[in-house]
Design a protein around this motif. Sequence first.
Motif, PDB file in Angstrom:
ATOM      1  N   THR A   1       7.315  -3.869   6.530  1.00 22.17           N
ATOM      2  CA  THR A   1       7.792  -2.698   5.997  1.00 22.17           C
ATOM      3  C   THR A   1       7.281  -1.489   6.640  1.00 22.17           C
ATOM      4  OG1 THR A   1       9.556  -4.217   5.559  1.00 22.17           O
ATOM      5  CG2 THR A   1       9.902  -1.445   5.272  1.00 22.17           C
ATOM      6  N   ALA A   2       7.502  -0.525   7.144  1.00 23.12           N
ATOM      7  CA  ALA A   2       7.021   0.991   6.430  1.00 23.12           C
ATOM      8  C   ALA A   2       8.153   1.940   6.476  1.00 23.12           C
ATOM      9  CB  ALA A   2       6.640   0.947   7.812  1.00 23.12           C
ATOM     10  N   ASN A   3       8.064   2.498   5.178  1.00 21.38           N
ATOM     11  CA  ASN A   3       8.551   3.351   4.854  1.00 21.38           C
ATOM     12  C   ASN A   3       8.051   4.343   4.619  1.00 21.38           C
ATOM     13  OD1 ASN A   3      10.911   0.939   4.123  1.00 21.38           O
ATOM     14  ND2 ASN A   3       9.719   1.172   2.267  1.00 21.38           N
ATOM     15  N   VAL A   4       8.531   5.552   5.627  1.00 22.07           N
ATOM     16  CA  VAL A   4       7.445   6.683   5.911  1.00 22.07           C
ATOM     17  C   VAL A   4       8.946   7.961   5.791  1.00 22.07           C
ATOM     18  CG1 VAL A   4       6.301   8.134   7.566  1.00 22.07           C
ATOM     19  CG2 VAL A   4       6.317   5.828   7.829  1.00 22.07           C
ATOM     20  N   LYS A   5       7.966   8.846   4.726  1.00 21.45           N
ATOM     21  CA  LYS A   5       8.766  10.458   4.460  1.00 21.45           C
ATOM     22  C   LYS A   5       8.292  11.219   4.222  1.00 21.45           C
ATOM     23  CE  LYS A   5      12.287  12.011   0.574  1.00 21.45           C
ATOM     24  NZ  LYS A   5      12.826  11.548  -0.438  1.00 21.45           N
ATOM     25  N   PRO A   6       8.097  12.261   5.437  1.00 21.68           N
ATOM     26  CA  PRO A   6       6.978  13.207   5.685  1.00 21.68           C
ATOM     27  C   PRO A   6       8.338  14.333   4.705  1.00 21.68           C
ATOM     28  CG  PRO A   6       8.176  12.751   7.578  1.00 21.68           C
ATOM     29  CD  PRO A   6       8.701  11.652   6.726  1.00 21.68           C
ATOM     30  N   GLN A   7       8.064  15.610   3.996  1.00 23.16           N
ATOM     31  CA  GLN A   7       8.895  16.433   3.317  1.00 23.16           C
ATOM     32  C   GLN A   7       8.280  17.896   3.496  1.00 23.16           C
ATOM     33  OE1 GLN A   7       9.962  13.492  -0.060  1.00 23.16           O
ATOM     34  NE2 GLN A   7      11.428  15.914  -0.247  1.00 23.16           N
TER      35      GLN A   7
ATOM     36  N   VAL B   1       1.211  -1.244   0.107  1.00 22.44           N
ATOM     37  CA  VAL B   1       0.292  -0.075  -0.266  1.00 22.44           C
ATOM     38  C   VAL B   1       0.684   1.094  -0.095  1.00 22.44           C
ATOM     39  CG1 VAL B   1      -2.087  -0.879   1.212  1.00 22.44           C
ATOM     40  CG2 VAL B   1      -0.241  -0.021   2.570  1.00 22.44           C
ATOM     41  N   ASP B   2      -0.032   1.535  -0.287  1.00 24.05           N
ATOM     42  CA  ASP B   2       1.833   3.311  -1.371  1.00 24.05           C
ATOM     43  C   ASP B   2       0.712   4.206  -1.352  1.00 24.05           C
ATOM     44  OD1 ASP B   2       3.257   5.125  -2.504  1.00 24.05           O
ATOM     45  OD2 ASP B   2       4.364   3.501  -3.755  1.00 24.05           O
ATOM     46  N   THR B   3       1.214   5.655  -0.669  1.00 24.51           N
ATOM     47  CA  THR B   3      -0.232   6.733  -0.283  1.00 24.51           C
ATOM     48  C   THR B   3       1.652   7.963  -0.372  1.00 24.51           C
ATOM     49  OG1 THR B   3      -1.065   6.334   1.217  1.00 24.51           O
ATOM     50  CG2 THR B   3      -1.285   8.487   1.495  1.00 24.51           C
ATOM     51  N   GLN B   4       1.280   8.167  -1.317  1.00 30.02           N
ATOM     52  CA  GLN B   4       1.350   9.924  -1.666  1.00 30.02           C
ATOM     53  C   GLN B   4       0.939  11.144  -1.910  1.00 30.02           C
ATOM     54  OE1 GLN B   4       5.594   9.702  -2.767  1.00 30.02           O
ATOM     55  NE2 GLN B   4       4.832   7.654  -2.732  1.00 30.02           N
ATOM     56  N   THR B   5       1.444  11.968  -1.567  1.00 32.44           N
ATOM     57  CA  THR B   5       1.003  13.204  -0.804  1.00 32.44           C
ATOM     58  C   THR B   5       1.671  14.162  -1.139  1.00 32.44           C
ATOM     59  OG1 THR B   5       1.075  13.870   1.498  1.00 32.44           O
ATOM     60  CG2 THR B   5      -1.030  12.383   0.410  1.00 32.44           C
ATOM     61  N   MET B   6       1.214  15.143  -1.824  1.00 32.62           N
ATOM     62  CA  MET B   6       1.836  17.570  -2.407  1.00 32.62           C
ATOM     63  C   MET B   6       0.629  18.273  -2.281  1.00 32.62           C
ATOM     64  SD  MET B   6       4.017  17.810  -5.398  1.00 32.62           S
ATOM     65  CE  MET B   6       5.230  17.567  -5.550  1.00 32.62           C
ATOM     66  N   ILE B   7       1.465  19.123  -1.164  1.00 35.81           N
ATOM     67  CA  ILE B   7       0.745  19.971  -0.649  1.00 35.81           C
ATOM     68  C   ILE B   7       0.876  21.188  -0.806  1.00 35.81           C
ATOM     69  CG2 ILE B   7      -1.560  21.217   0.725  1.00 35.81           C
ATOM     70  CD1 ILE B   7      -1.790  18.156   2.203  1.00 35.81           C
ATOM     71  N   HIS B   8       0.807  22.094  -2.319  1.00 33.36           N
ATOM     72  CA  HIS B   8       1.254  23.229  -2.647  1.00 33.36           C
ATOM     73  C   HIS B   8       0.413  24.467  -2.116  1.00 33.36           C
ATOM     74  CE1 HIS B   8       3.348  21.583  -5.814  1.00 33.36           C
ATOM     75  NE2 HIS B   8       2.213  20.830  -5.977  1.00 33.36           N
TER      76      HIS B   8
ATOM     77  N   ASP C   1       2.611 -10.122   7.843  1.00 36.90           N
ATOM     78  CA  ASP C   1       3.599 -11.201   7.166  1.00 36.90           C
ATOM     79  C   ASP C   1       4.667 -10.465   6.268  1.00 36.90           C
ATOM     80  OD1 ASP C   1       1.309 -12.905   7.884  1.00 36.90           O
ATOM     81  OD2 ASP C   1       0.152 -11.895   6.003  1.00 36.90           O
ATOM     82  N   ASP C   2       4.699 -10.322   4.526  1.00 41.14           N
ATOM     83  CA  ASP C   2       5.617  -9.314   4.338  1.00 41.14           C
ATOM     84  C   ASP C   2       5.011  -8.166   3.318  1.00 41.14           C
ATOM     85  OD1 ASP C   2       7.745 -11.993   4.535  1.00 41.14           O
ATOM     86  OD2 ASP C   2       6.684 -12.678   3.701  1.00 41.14           O
ATOM     87  N   ALA C   3       4.273  -7.799   4.134  1.00 39.23           N
ATOM     88  CA  ALA C   3       3.313  -5.969   3.266  1.00 39.23           C
ATOM     89  C   ALA C   3       4.573  -5.116   3.773  1.00 39.23           C
ATOM     90  CB  ALA C   3       1.988  -5.790   4.168  1.00 39.23           C
ATOM     91  N   ILE C   4       3.947  -3.985   2.496  1.00 40.12           N
ATOM     92  CA  ILE C   4       5.128  -3.205   2.608  1.00 40.12           C
ATOM     93  C   ILE C   4       3.998  -1.990   2.186  1.00 40.12           C
ATOM     94  CG2 ILE C   4       6.850  -1.451   1.330  1.00 40.12           C
ATOM     95  CD1 ILE C   4       7.867  -4.550  -0.003  1.00 40.12           C
ATOM     96  N   GLY C   5       4.212  -0.551   3.167  1.00 42.00           N
ATOM     97  CA  GLY C   5       3.341   0.528   3.704  1.00 42.00           C
ATOM     98  C   GLY C   5       4.236   1.573   2.950  1.00 42.00           C
ATOM     99  N   VAL C   6       3.698   2.072   2.395  1.00 41.18           N
ATOM    100  CA  VAL C   6       4.745   3.786   1.923  1.00 41.18           C
ATOM    101  C   VAL C   6       4.133   4.927   3.115  1.00 41.18           C
ATOM    102  CG1 VAL C   6       5.711   4.817   0.224  1.00 41.18           C
ATOM    103  CG2 VAL C   6       6.191   2.006   0.363  1.00 41.18           C
ATOM    104  N   PHE C   7       4.434   5.531   2.694  1.00 43.82           N
ATOM    105  CA  PHE C   7       4.211   7.050   2.757  1.00 43.82           C
ATOM    106  C   PHE C   7       4.907   7.912   2.909  1.00 43.82           C
ATOM    107  CE2 PHE C   7       3.364  11.490   5.075  1.00 43.82           C
ATOM    108  CZ  PHE C   7       2.166  12.164   4.717  1.00 43.82           C
ATOM    109  N   ASN C   8       4.827   9.056   1.532  1.00 45.54           N
ATOM    110  CA  ASN C   8       5.327  10.221   0.666  1.00 45.54           C
ATOM    111  C   ASN C   8       5.133  11.673   1.160  1.00 45.54           C
ATOM    112  OD1 ASN C   8       7.608  11.597   0.168  1.00 45.54           O
ATOM    113  ND2 ASN C   8       7.747  11.244  -1.791  1.00 45.54           N
ATOM    114  N   GLY C   9       4.669  11.913   2.121  1.00 47.85           N
ATOM    115  CA  GLY C   9       3.992  13.678   1.817  1.00 47.85           C
ATOM    116  C   GLY C   9       4.778  14.886   2.076  1.00 47.85           C
TER     117      GLY C   9
END
Length: 197
Positions: free
Chosen positions: A179-185, A119-126, A144-152
């Motif tokens: 695995t959870a990959n999180v990248k707030p910007q 599951v992959d979530t990508q956000t961009m707020i201008h 299990d072997d699931a992967i979650g992604v958040f890039n905001g």
Amino acid sequence: GETVVTHPRVFVTVGRGSRATLIESHVSLDNSPSFSNAVVEISLLENASLEHHKLHHAKPNGFFIGKSWICQSVSSEYHSNLIQAGSRLTRDEVVVRLNGSHASCSLTGLSLAQNDEQVDTQTMIHHAVPHCSSKQNYKSILNDDAIGVFNGIVRAFPNAIGTNATQHSRNLLLSANATANVKPQLEIETDEIHCSH
């Protein structure tokens, strides 16, 4: 069954001073392989308000990619609530442009994944103009072997004084292999703002 491929595209304009609710649902009816590539373009005029509920739930052979473009005018409000689960790959991308002062948006989401799902979530707020606010709150439960992604990404333009932006991402891992990959910007090009993640 046969592979099903869909490319839905929706245009929504919420008129000046109007309120609306949009329910967007992408659900697989059987175990046939499927791919959906959905685009929703939303325009909120002055003092307009929209509640946008999104459900992405396909079978294990399903792939879903969705993109929402939101353009907001003065004092408009946009609220998005996302639930995504069940697909081999689910990706939800949201791009919000706050073009009118005192506009606000809030994005919330819950992602559920197990086995080898992603599951992959990508956000961009201008924040393009002064005195706008945005809130993001995304959570995932992974097993299990699931992967979650958040890039905001939150971007405050040079003239966007009075910007108020917050980001939160919380993840619950039920397996040592999940695995959870999180990248707030934050991309801040001005002073006199309040941003946090």
